[in-house]
Every structure is written in C-alpha cells, then in structure tokens.
Design a protein around this motif. Sequence first.
Motif, PDB file in Angstrom:
ATOM      1  N   LEU A 148      24.323   8.329  36.672  1.00  0.00           N
ATOM      2  CA  LEU A 148      25.067   9.247  37.534  1.00  0.00           C
ATOM      3  C   LEU A 148      25.675   8.502  38.713  1.00  0.00           C
ATOM      4  O   LEU A 148      26.807   8.787  39.122  1.00  0.00           O
ATOM      5  CB  LEU A 148      24.148  10.363  38.019  1.00  0.00           C
ATOM      6  CG  LEU A 148      24.770  11.392  38.973  1.00  0.00           C
ATOM      7  CD1 LEU A 148      25.953  12.095  38.307  1.00  0.00           C
ATOM      8  CD2 LEU A 148      23.726  12.409  39.411  1.00  0.00           C
ATOM      9  N   ARG A 149      24.938   7.532  39.270  1.00  0.00           N
ATOM     10  CA  ARG A 149      25.462   6.760  40.392  1.00  0.00           C
ATOM     11  C   ARG A 149      26.692   5.959  40.001  1.00  0.00           C
ATOM     12  O   ARG A 149      27.609   5.774  40.799  1.00  0.00           O
ATOM     13  CB  ARG A 149      24.378   5.796  40.906  1.00  0.00           C
ATOM     14  CG  ARG A 149      23.210   6.472  41.615  1.00  0.00           C
ATOM     15  CD  ARG A 149      22.122   5.457  41.860  1.00  0.00           C
ATOM     16  NE  ARG A 149      20.924   6.077  42.433  1.00  0.00           N
ATOM     17  CZ  ARG A 149      19.720   5.523  42.405  1.00  0.00           C
ATOM     18  NH1 ARG A 149      19.555   4.334  41.815  1.00  0.00           N
ATOM     19  NH2 ARG A 149      18.689   6.129  42.934  1.00  0.00           N
ATOM     20  N   ARG A 150      26.714   5.483  38.760  1.00  0.00           N
ATOM     21  CA  ARG A 150      27.816   4.635  38.319  1.00  0.00           C
ATOM     22  C   ARG A 150      29.046   5.443  37.911  1.00  0.00           C
ATOM     23  O   ARG A 150      30.170   5.069  38.212  1.00  0.00           O
ATOM     24  CB  ARG A 150      27.364   3.770  37.130  1.00  0.00           C
ATOM     25  CG  ARG A 150      26.282   2.761  37.483  1.00  0.00           C
ATOM     26  CD  ARG A 150      26.013   1.826  36.304  1.00  0.00           C
ATOM     27  NE  ARG A 150      25.017   0.830  36.627  1.00  0.00           N
ATOM     28  CZ  ARG A 150      23.725   0.911  36.328  1.00  0.00           C
ATOM     29  NH1 ARG A 150      23.282   1.977  35.684  1.00  0.00           N
ATOM     30  NH2 ARG A 150      22.875  -0.032  36.668  1.00  0.00           N
ATOM     31  N   SER A 151      28.809   6.551  37.183  1.00  0.00           N
ATOM     32  CA  SER A 151      29.948   7.336  36.690  1.00  0.00           C
ATOM     33  C   SER A 151      29.502   8.737  36.303  1.00  0.00           C
ATOM     34  O   SER A 151      28.740   8.902  35.334  1.00  0.00           O
ATOM     35  CB  SER A 151      30.582   6.644  35.475  1.00  0.00           C
ATOM     36  OG  SER A 151      31.519   7.492  34.843  1.00  0.00           O
ATOM     37  N   PRO A 152      29.983   9.760  37.018  1.00  0.00           N
ATOM     38  CA  PRO A 152      29.632  11.141  36.657  1.00  0.00           C
ATOM     39  C   PRO A 152      30.068  11.510  35.243  1.00  0.00           C
ATOM     40  O   PRO A 152      29.369  12.257  34.544  1.00  0.00           O
ATOM     41  CB  PRO A 152      30.374  11.973  37.713  1.00  0.00           C
ATOM     42  CG  PRO A 152      30.509  11.063  38.885  1.00  0.00           C
ATOM     43  CD  PRO A 152      30.720   9.696  38.288  1.00  0.00           C
ATOM     44  N   VAL A 153      31.226  10.983  34.794  1.00  0.00           N
ATOM     45  CA  VAL A 153      31.709  11.297  33.441  1.00  0.00           C
ATOM     46  C   VAL A 153      30.765  10.712  32.401  1.00  0.00           C
ATOM     47  O   VAL A 153      30.387  11.379  31.425  1.00  0.00           O
ATOM     48  CB  VAL A 153      33.134  10.759  33.231  1.00  0.00           C
ATOM     49  CG1 VAL A 153      33.567  10.969  31.781  1.00  0.00           C
ATOM     50  CG2 VAL A 153      34.108  11.460  34.173  1.00  0.00           C
ATOM     51  N   ARG A 154      30.371   9.445  32.588  1.00  0.00           N
ATOM     52  CA  ARG A 154      29.426   8.819  31.657  1.00  0.00           C
ATOM     53  C   ARG A 154      28.088   9.540  31.687  1.00  0.00           C
ATOM     54  O   ARG A 154      27.414   9.655  30.658  1.00  0.00           O
ATOM     55  CB  ARG A 154      29.221   7.344  32.015  1.00  0.00           C
ATOM     56  CG  ARG A 154      30.395   6.448  31.669  1.00  0.00           C
ATOM     57  CD  ARG A 154      30.068   5.009  31.965  1.00  0.00           C
ATOM     58  NE  ARG A 154      28.927   4.550  31.179  1.00  0.00           N
ATOM     59  CZ  ARG A 154      28.226   3.458  31.458  1.00  0.00           C
ATOM     60  NH1 ARG A 154      28.538   2.719  32.514  1.00  0.00           N
ATOM     61  NH2 ARG A 154      27.208   3.102  30.688  1.00  0.00           N
ATOM     62  N   TRP A 155      27.706  10.048  32.861  1.00  0.00           N
ATOM     63  CA  TRP A 155      26.433  10.776  32.978  1.00  0.00           C
ATOM     64  C   TRP A 155      26.470  12.050  32.137  1.00  0.00           C
ATOM     65  O   TRP A 155      25.537  12.327  31.387  1.00  0.00           O
ATOM     66  CB  TRP A 155      26.159  11.115  34.439  1.00  0.00           C
ATOM     67  CG  TRP A 155      24.879  11.863  34.648  1.00  0.00           C
ATOM     68  CD1 TRP A 155      23.618  11.351  34.687  1.00  0.00           C
ATOM     69  CD2 TRP A 155      24.742  13.281  34.849  1.00  0.00           C
ATOM     70  NE1 TRP A 155      22.693  12.351  34.893  1.00  0.00           N
ATOM     71  CE2 TRP A 155      23.352  13.540  35.002  1.00  0.00           C
ATOM     72  CE3 TRP A 155      25.638  14.335  34.924  1.00  0.00           C
ATOM     73  CZ2 TRP A 155      22.867  14.833  35.213  1.00  0.00           C
ATOM     74  CZ3 TRP A 155      25.145  15.617  35.133  1.00  0.00           C
ATOM     75  CH2 TRP A 155      23.773  15.847  35.274  1.00  0.00           C
ATOM     76  N   VAL A 156      27.558  12.805  32.257  1.00  0.00           N
ATOM     77  CA  VAL A 156      27.709  14.032  31.465  1.00  0.00           C
ATOM     78  C   VAL A 156      27.685  13.694  29.975  1.00  0.00           C
ATOM     79  O   VAL A 156      27.015  14.361  29.175  1.00  0.00           O
ATOM     80  CB  VAL A 156      29.011  14.762  31.835  1.00  0.00           C
ATOM     81  CG1 VAL A 156      29.281  15.905  30.851  1.00  0.00           C
ATOM     82  CG2 VAL A 156      28.938  15.297  33.256  1.00  0.00           C
ATOM     83  N   MET A 157      28.400  12.633  29.594  1.00  0.00           N
ATOM     84  CA  MET A 157      28.460  12.220  28.198  1.00  0.00           C
ATOM     85  C   MET A 157      27.079  11.843  27.669  1.00  0.00           C
ATOM     86  O   MET A 157      26.659  12.313  26.601  1.00  0.00           O
ATOM     87  CB  MET A 157      29.410  11.028  28.056  1.00  0.00           C
ATOM     88  CG  MET A 157      29.511  10.444  26.658  1.00  0.00           C
ATOM     89  SD  MET A 157      30.469   8.908  26.651  1.00  0.00           S
ATOM     90  CE  MET A 157      29.275   7.783  27.437  1.00  0.00           C
ATOM     91  N   HIS A 158      26.364  10.990  28.409  1.00  0.00           N
ATOM     92  CA  HIS A 158      25.043  10.543  27.964  1.00  0.00           C
ATOM     93  C   HIS A 158      24.032  11.685  27.927  1.00  0.00           C
ATOM     94  O   HIS A 158      23.215  11.755  27.001  1.00  0.00           O
ATOM     95  CB  HIS A 158      24.527   9.425  28.879  1.00  0.00           C
ATOM     96  CG  HIS A 158      25.083   8.080  28.564  1.00  0.00           C
ATOM     97  ND1 HIS A 158      26.223   7.579  29.155  1.00  0.00           N
ATOM     98  CD2 HIS A 158      24.668   7.130  27.692  1.00  0.00           C
ATOM     99  CE1 HIS A 158      26.482   6.387  28.675  1.00  0.00           C
ATOM    100  NE2 HIS A 158      25.558   6.082  27.792  1.00  0.00           N
ATOM    101  N   MET A 159      24.085  12.567  28.917  1.00  0.00           N
ATOM    102  CA  MET A 159      23.159  13.704  28.928  1.00  0.00           C
ATOM    103  C   MET A 159      23.411  14.605  27.726  1.00  0.00           C
ATOM    104  O   MET A 159      22.465  15.073  27.078  1.00  0.00           O
ATOM    105  CB  MET A 159      23.316  14.493  30.231  1.00  0.00           C
ATOM    106  CG  MET A 159      22.784  13.785  31.466  1.00  0.00           C
ATOM    107  SD  MET A 159      20.973  13.705  31.548  1.00  0.00           S
ATOM    108  CE  MET A 159      20.588  15.379  32.073  1.00  0.00           C
ATOM    109  N   ALA A 160      24.690  14.861  27.426  1.00  0.00           N
ATOM    110  CA  ALA A 160      25.019  15.729  26.296  1.00  0.00           C
ATOM    111  C   ALA A 160      24.571  15.105  24.982  1.00  0.00           C
ATOM    112  O   ALA A 160      23.980  15.785  24.127  1.00  0.00           O
ATOM    113  CB  ALA A 160      26.525  15.997  26.272  1.00  0.00           C
ATOM    114  N   ILE A 161      24.831  13.808  24.804  1.00  0.00           N
ATOM    115  CA  ILE A 161      24.442  13.141  23.562  1.00  0.00           C
ATOM    116  C   ILE A 161      22.932  13.054  23.458  1.00  0.00           C
ATOM    117  O   ILE A 161      22.342  13.349  22.399  1.00  0.00           O
ATOM    118  CB  ILE A 161      25.074  11.737  23.491  1.00  0.00           C
ATOM    119  CG1 ILE A 161      26.590  11.844  23.332  1.00  0.00           C
ATOM    120  CG2 ILE A 161      24.483  10.942  22.333  1.00  0.00           C
ATOM    121  CD1 ILE A 161      27.315  10.508  23.362  1.00  0.00           C
TER     122      ILE A 161
END
Length: 250
Positions: free
Chosen positions: A84-97
Amino acid sequence: MAFYTLGLTFSIVIALTVVVLAIWLYGMYFNFKKWGIGSTGYQEPLAHSFWLFIATWIHEAFKDGVWVFIRTLILDVLLLRRTLRRSPVRWVMHMAIFYGFVTLAALSGLGLFMDIIEHFNILGMAHQAEMVKKAMELPFDIFGYLLLFGSTISILRRILLKEVRDATTGYDVVLIGGVFLITITGFYAEWMRGNAFLVGDVFANPVYAPHFALIHTILALCLFAFILPWSRYLHVIAAPMTILANRGGE
C-alpha cells in the motif's frame, strides 16, 4: 453431480484431487527441505532436513514474541501495508487476487467435501450437504468476481504501462494469464448453465457449459500441482513466510 460431465466423473475427480494434493504436498516438502540446507545453527540429525527449516522458521518468526508475530501477520501479510505504501493500485490488485484466490481455493475444498458427503450420504447428511453447497453459490460468485477484477488489473497494467510491460517475463504471462483463464472459464461454465449471478440468462447455453467446466477444472489442477510448487510462483507461500521470519520491516 451435474458439474462432473464429459467423462469427468465423481470418482475421477476424487482420484485427481488425491494426486494433485500429493504432488503439492511433496512440492512443499521438497522446497522446505531445500531451504533447510541454507539454515545454520543446528547440528545433526536436523541438519539439511525438512525439520531444520521448520524449526529455524518458528524460532525466527517468534523471536520477538507472539504479539510481534500477530502484528506482522495482520499488517504485513493479511493487509499488505508495505504494498500500500508503494502503490495503492498494486495494493488493490494484490488484495483482490490474494483474497479471491485463497477464498475460492478454500470454498472449492469445502465444496468437494460436501460432494463426498452427498454422494455417499455420510451420516445421512446428503440433504444438509446439498443445502451447504447451495449457500456457497453466492460467496463463490463474489470472490470469483474479486479474483477476476484483480487479475484484469494485472493484465491491463502489463498492457498499458511501459515500465510494467518491460519488466514482464514469460513466468508472469503464464501465472497471470493462467489465473485469468481459470477464473473466466469457471464463470463461463456457470453463466452458460443459466440464471447466473448478475448476468442472469444472457450467456445461457447448457450444451457448452460442461466443456468450460472441464477446461476450468483441468487448468486449476495443473496450476495448483504443476506450476505453483515447482516455479518461482512459490513466492505466494515463501514471501509471507519470509516477512514473518523477519518480523516485518522492509
């Protein structure tokens, strides 16, 4: 047992499940033993063994106490705060996957267990097992859409963002593409049966539903048994274990 068609009978599914679990468990054992070779601080008979790695990991993970372990598990593994600190978009993606994949795997295991109870009428609970499976349909759909959402973001990032596209390897294509195909074929199998969640009968075509169900099952079993334990994608297990062993941090 409408799902098991086109020759994929209930008995074959049970046999395949046993084989896949055996391969997966051996893959875990093989990797843990391999990682144990690099551990230090232990002597024979634990040296270079599966148990050496387990003992070393437990020692490191709980080195600063149970509270630190729990905090790291919640914040860094379950909530992915570093991502989440690095990228909110990547955080959403990783959480969903992550949550889509893990929950669907758990629901699939529970569904198979209910199938066994229903098929053999264990303890006379066939009807109850059928009711449990009926109640699982909505969670299956919700977490399936969650996984589809996350994998779609991952694919779009690799198509639209040059820096992500340049860093994409064949491994990434196989894993992300495989997860996407498994998810979408599973959905198509459900949609074609008709009266599907959100889409209704738009894609209803019962003749082809078993074909997509068969493709979905084969792809899922191959991913679980022949790719995850034997490739760098073992990081889905190794990364959380490493974070816990390091007690969080960067």
